[in-house]
Design a protein around this motif. Sequence first.
Motif, mmCIF file in Angstrom:
data_model
loop_
_atom_site.group_PDB
_atom_site.id
_atom_site.type_symbol
_atom_site.label_atom_id
_atom_site.label_comp_id
_atom_site.label_asym_id
_atom_site.label_seq_id
_atom_site.Cartn_x
_atom_site.Cartn_y
_atom_site.Cartn_z
ATOM 1 N N TYR A 52 -43.746 -40.149 20.931
ATOM 2 C CA TYR A 52 -43.195 -38.883 21.426
ATOM 3 C C TYR A 52 -42.791 -38.004 20.242
ATOM 4 C CZ TYR A 52 -43.126 -41.129 25.970
ATOM 5 O OH TYR A 52 -43.497 -41.765 27.120
ATOM 6 N N ARG A 53 -42.799 -36.706 20.451
ATOM 7 C CA ARG A 53 -42.525 -35.781 19.356
ATOM 8 C C ARG A 53 -41.059 -35.759 18.954
ATOM 9 N NH1 ARG A 53 -45.131 -30.366 21.628
ATOM 10 N NH2 ARG A 53 -44.146 -31.237 23.494
ATOM 11 N N SER A 54 -40.174 -36.043 19.893
ATOM 12 C CA SER A 54 -38.739 -35.985 19.607
ATOM 13 C C SER A 54 -38.001 -36.918 20.556
ATOM 14 C CB SER A 54 -38.214 -34.555 19.779
ATOM 15 O OG SER A 54 -38.351 -34.150 21.140
ATOM 16 N N THR A 55 -36.716 -37.114 20.268
ATOM 17 C CA THR A 55 -35.909 -37.933 21.178
ATOM 18 C C THR A 55 -35.750 -37.235 22.529
ATOM 19 O OG1 THR A 55 -33.902 -36.951 20.222
ATOM 20 C CG2 THR A 55 -34.617 -39.078 19.339
ATOM 21 N N THR A 56 -35.773 -35.903 22.519
ATOM 22 C CA THR A 56 -35.699 -35.154 23.780
ATOM 23 C C THR A 56 -36.919 -35.446 24.643
ATOM 24 O OG1 THR A 56 -34.447 -33.380 22.704
ATOM 25 C CG2 THR A 56 -35.492 -32.864 24.811
ATOM 26 N N SER A 57 -38.090 -35.504 24.012
ATOM 27 C CA SER A 57 -39.321 -35.824 24.744
ATOM 28 C C SER A 57 -39.281 -37.258 25.264
ATOM 29 C CB SER A 57 -40.536 -35.642 23.834
ATOM 30 O OG SER A 57 -40.650 -34.310 23.399
ATOM 31 N N ALA A 58 -38.723 -38.157 24.459
ATOM 32 C CA ALA A 58 -38.613 -39.556 24.885
ATOM 33 C C ALA A 58 -37.685 -39.676 26.090
ATOM 34 C CB ALA A 58 -38.101 -40.410 23.729
ATOM 35 N N LEU A 59 -36.563 -38.950 26.040
ATOM 36 C CA LEU A 59 -35.629 -38.973 27.161
ATOM 37 C C LEU A 59 -36.269 -38.391 28.415
ATOM 38 C CD1 LEU A 59 -32.825 -39.485 28.306
ATOM 39 C CD2 LEU A 59 -32.125 -37.248 27.421
ATOM 40 N N ALA A 60 -37.030 -37.314 28.259
ATOM 41 C CA ALA A 60 -37.715 -36.710 29.407
ATOM 42 C C ALA A 60 -38.703 -37.697 30.021
ATOM 43 C CB ALA A 60 -38.432 -35.437 28.974
ATOM 44 N N ALA A 61 -39.374 -38.475 29.178
ATOM 45 C CA ALA A 61 -40.325 -39.475 29.672
ATOM 46 C C ALA A 61 -39.608 -40.556 30.475
ATOM 47 C CB ALA A 61 -41.071 -40.097 28.498
ATOM 48 N N ILE A 62 -38.467 -40.997 29.959
ATOM 49 C CA ILE A 62 -37.680 -42.017 30.668
ATOM 50 C C ILE A 62 -37.217 -41.485 32.018
ATOM 51 C CG2 ILE A 62 -35.493 -43.283 30.596
ATOM 52 C CD1 ILE A 62 -35.922 -43.411 27.511
ATOM 53 N N GLN A 63 -36.786 -40.239 32.046
ATOM 54 C CA GLN A 63 -36.332 -39.637 33.303
ATOM 55 C C GLN A 63 -37.483 -39.483 34.292
ATOM 56 O OE1 GLN A 63 -34.528 -36.102 31.674
ATOM 57 N NE2 GLN A 63 -32.491 -37.027 31.586
ATOM 58 N N ARG A 64 -38.680 -39.155 33.789
ATOM 59 C CA ARG A 64 -39.847 -39.064 34.679
ATOM 60 C C ARG A 64 -40.161 -40.421 35.296
ATOM 61 N NH1 ARG A 64 -42.046 -35.807 30.494
ATOM 62 N NH2 ARG A 64 -43.275 -37.591 29.727
#
Length: 209
Positions: A29-41
Amino acid sequence: MTESHNDVLALRDFAAGMTLSQVRDEHGYRSTTSALAAIQRALKADFDGRDPDTSRKLEIQRLDDLYRLVRPMADEGDLNAVRQLVDIGERRLRLIDAPRKRGKGLVAAYERTVRQLRKDGLVEDTDDAAVQSGRMIAAQIDYAVVNGTGQEVTKALYLMPHLMNVLGELGATPEARRRIKEAAGETKEQPTDPLEAFKLKRFSTEATA
């Protein structure tokens, strides 16, 4: 690998203890924000369409699987395994009994009381904060009764006086109704002392003689 599959792997690793930074690096993932968004999805996809009853049945099945896994060790005399079986059995029974307890719980009774109070004009919209406070206390007690152990249930029941205070403020206890009637001049306070009650009765009799 599809995005949804990668999201599932990210959720699995995050649940296993990885930090967001580690999830980001591990799954590209490009950032921790993107990683968190993936987890939420992944979480949303996992829970979409799953109602409480389905989740409850799924948890019962998982407990059954654990029981079958631990049972052979208990049969060999492993006391820790025996304790685990007892705990699994108690949790399973609570889940099975949960719908019946919810239907007869405090929240259901509380909501009936509030509806009647509104119908009688004793509760108005300006009382919503007090009503919600009582609702939250009742829900907390119900949750503990349905899901908690004996000690957890006992602790939750310590909230009962707070719930009774809310009900009293809303006018939903016998004492509160007595005060309301007194304020409206519908009743006269009767003495609780036996001697005072006797004197009042005697005085009333003499006055009407």
